[in-house]
Design an enzyme around this catalytic site. Sequence first.
Site, PDB file in Angstrom:
ATOM      1  N   HIS A 219       0.802  -1.213   0.000  1.00 50.82           N
ATOM      2  CA  HIS A 219       0.000   0.000   0.000  1.00 50.82           C
ATOM      3  C   HIS A 219       0.841   1.272   0.000  1.00 50.82           C
ATOM      4  O   HIS A 219       0.298   2.367  -0.226  1.00 50.82           O
ATOM      5  CB  HIS A 219      -0.944   0.001   1.216  1.00 50.82           C
ATOM      6  CG  HIS A 219      -2.182  -0.817   1.008  1.00 50.82           C
ATOM      7  ND1 HIS A 219      -2.128  -2.162   0.743  1.00 50.82           N
ATOM      8  CD2 HIS A 219      -3.496  -0.489   1.007  1.00 50.82           C
ATOM      9  CE1 HIS A 219      -3.370  -2.628   0.604  1.00 50.82           C
ATOM     10  NE2 HIS A 219      -4.213  -1.633   0.753  1.00 50.82           N
ATOM     11  N   SER A 223      -0.346  -0.712  -6.136  1.00 47.05           N
ATOM     12  CA  SER A 223      -0.263  -1.932  -6.932  1.00 47.05           C
ATOM     13  C   SER A 223       0.418  -1.671  -8.268  1.00 47.05           C
ATOM     14  O   SER A 223       0.289  -0.591  -8.861  1.00 47.05           O
ATOM     15  CB  SER A 223      -1.657  -2.497  -7.187  1.00 47.05           C
ATOM     16  OG  SER A 223      -2.283  -2.862  -5.986  1.00 47.05           O
ATOM     17  N   LYS A 247     -14.611  -8.165  -8.746  1.00 44.20           N
ATOM     18  CA  LYS A 247     -13.742  -8.982  -9.597  1.00 44.20           C
ATOM     19  C   LYS A 247     -13.095 -10.106  -8.801  1.00 44.20           C
ATOM     20  O   LYS A 247     -13.013 -11.254  -9.254  1.00 44.20           O
ATOM     21  CB  LYS A 247     -12.669  -8.097 -10.228  1.00 44.20           C
ATOM     22  CG  LYS A 247     -12.010  -8.690 -11.454  1.00 44.20           C
ATOM     23  CD  LYS A 247     -11.222  -7.621 -12.211  1.00 44.20           C
ATOM     24  CE  LYS A 247     -10.745  -8.162 -13.549  1.00 44.20           C
ATOM     25  NZ  LYS A 247     -10.081  -7.107 -14.346  1.00 44.20           N
ATOM     26  N   ASP A 248     -12.640  -9.782  -7.585  1.00 40.72           N
ATOM     27  CA  ASP A 248     -12.061 -10.818  -6.719  1.00 40.72           C
ATOM     28  C   ASP A 248     -13.116 -11.827  -6.291  1.00 40.72           C
ATOM     29  O   ASP A 248     -12.821 -13.014  -6.128  1.00 40.72           O
ATOM     30  CB  ASP A 248     -11.423 -10.177  -5.482  1.00 40.72           C
ATOM     31  CG  ASP A 248     -10.120  -9.463  -5.811  1.00 40.72           C
ATOM     32  OD1 ASP A 248      -9.491  -9.818  -6.820  1.00 40.72           O
ATOM     33  OD2 ASP A 248      -9.739  -8.551  -5.060  1.00 40.72           O
ATOM     34  N   GLU A 291       5.573 -34.028  -1.459  1.00 41.27           N
ATOM     35  CA  GLU A 291       4.339 -33.583  -2.108  1.00 41.27           C
ATOM     36  C   GLU A 291       4.674 -32.897  -3.427  1.00 41.27           C
ATOM     37  O   GLU A 291       5.785 -32.396  -3.635  1.00 41.27           O
ATOM     38  CB  GLU A 291       3.586 -32.613  -1.191  1.00 41.27           C
ATOM     39  CG  GLU A 291       2.892 -33.283  -0.012  1.00 41.27           C
ATOM     40  CD  GLU A 291       1.574 -33.904  -0.404  1.00 41.27           C
ATOM     41  OE1 GLU A 291       1.547 -34.709  -1.361  1.00 41.27           O
ATOM     42  OE2 GLU A 291       0.561 -33.606   0.249  1.00 41.27           O
TER      43      GLU A 291
END
Length: 420
Positions: A219, A223, A247-248, A291
Amino acid sequence: MSFPWANHYAPKHPLMRWLDEKLPLPRLVYNAVGAGYPVPRNLNYFWNFGVLSGAALAIQLVTGIILAMHYAANGLVAFDSVEHIMRDVNSGWMLRYAHANGASFFFIVVYLHIFRGLYYGSYKAPREMVWLLGLVIFLLMMATAFMGYVLPWGQMSFWGAKVITGLFGAIPVVGTPIQTWLLGGFAPDNAALNRFFSLHYLLPFVIAAVIILHIWALHIPGSNNPTGVDVKGPQDTVPFHPYYTAKDGFGLGIFLILYCGMLFFAPNYLGHPDNYIAANPLSTPAHIVPEWYFWPFYAILRAFTFDIWFIPAKLLGVIAMFASILLLFFLPWLDKSPVRSGNYRPAFKKFFLLLVIDVLVLGYCGGAPAEEPYVMISQFAAAYYFAHFLIILPIVSKLEKPLPLPNSITEAVLAKSGQA
């Protein structure tokens, strides 16, 4: 970076004004993920993966806490306690599968998040700290996942713990004492199981704390975006809410559909069948593998089959495996190109595609038996991995001629929509 055109939190209700004066939590939320946080207007769906990572961590925390209420970290009963969860605890099978597959989906979205950052240059100034904290989160995830894989105390859990902790034994002088200290003895047993369970329970909360720092660091400069061009004014941004929360939310819906599909229809697809056999120190599995999300690094480890001078092959593999991750910490200074986004770097874009293929090849070889031709392919793929970051990327960043950048984010958006 401050955004003078951002909306500022101004509570109207007396209770909210009093709360804002005493504990400005609503203001913090508003400025972090609300209409008070301007975001570049051209973010695509590759910017969903940060939120999806947070959702995956929340799933892991909730399911992990409930599973810990029924799990017994004792070598004599650990395997049986997992079977008890699966068979006797109400919805225990779902919680266990949700936790196991949640780890896989957590790594999927984090790997996509990392490769998005690599392509769009999110590691470049002024976001170096965001990148470095993200890598710290990745390392903590790997440690947490490894210790969690040991807890079911099946065959692959036991022998995976033995092999991975045995890597520290390759370190000269101090390696064996470190290995003994990690295990609490000379082989995986109750002491190791208790230590791994304690740390596996603790580290997700540490991850959550570092994620807060990660978001805080993000922040400050704001972004990044697909063009890599800095924000120049209010015309280049939109409020995070409602535009990117919607959108998220769509991305989260897709994520949950895929996650639930795996959870309910193929819960063991990403697991190993040997882990449904109780741990037996006298019976070594034919093919020991970690894994799937560790396979690329496991392939790099196994790529070294010969000594170099006085350095044994095992130690070289350990050094290379850790170096493959630590190398990413120096990426902001290895790539000196002034252009961030791979969209405007034609040569970089081609080599980035080769890197993605190379990592997939390493992953395939890491899950394959330690025999030819997989070992030889791993050696070539590992060599290219290091060459990409240490040789190719610095040369390309100096020699390539990038495409012309748009003057602003708004110009790029309008040009894409045909309104320029």
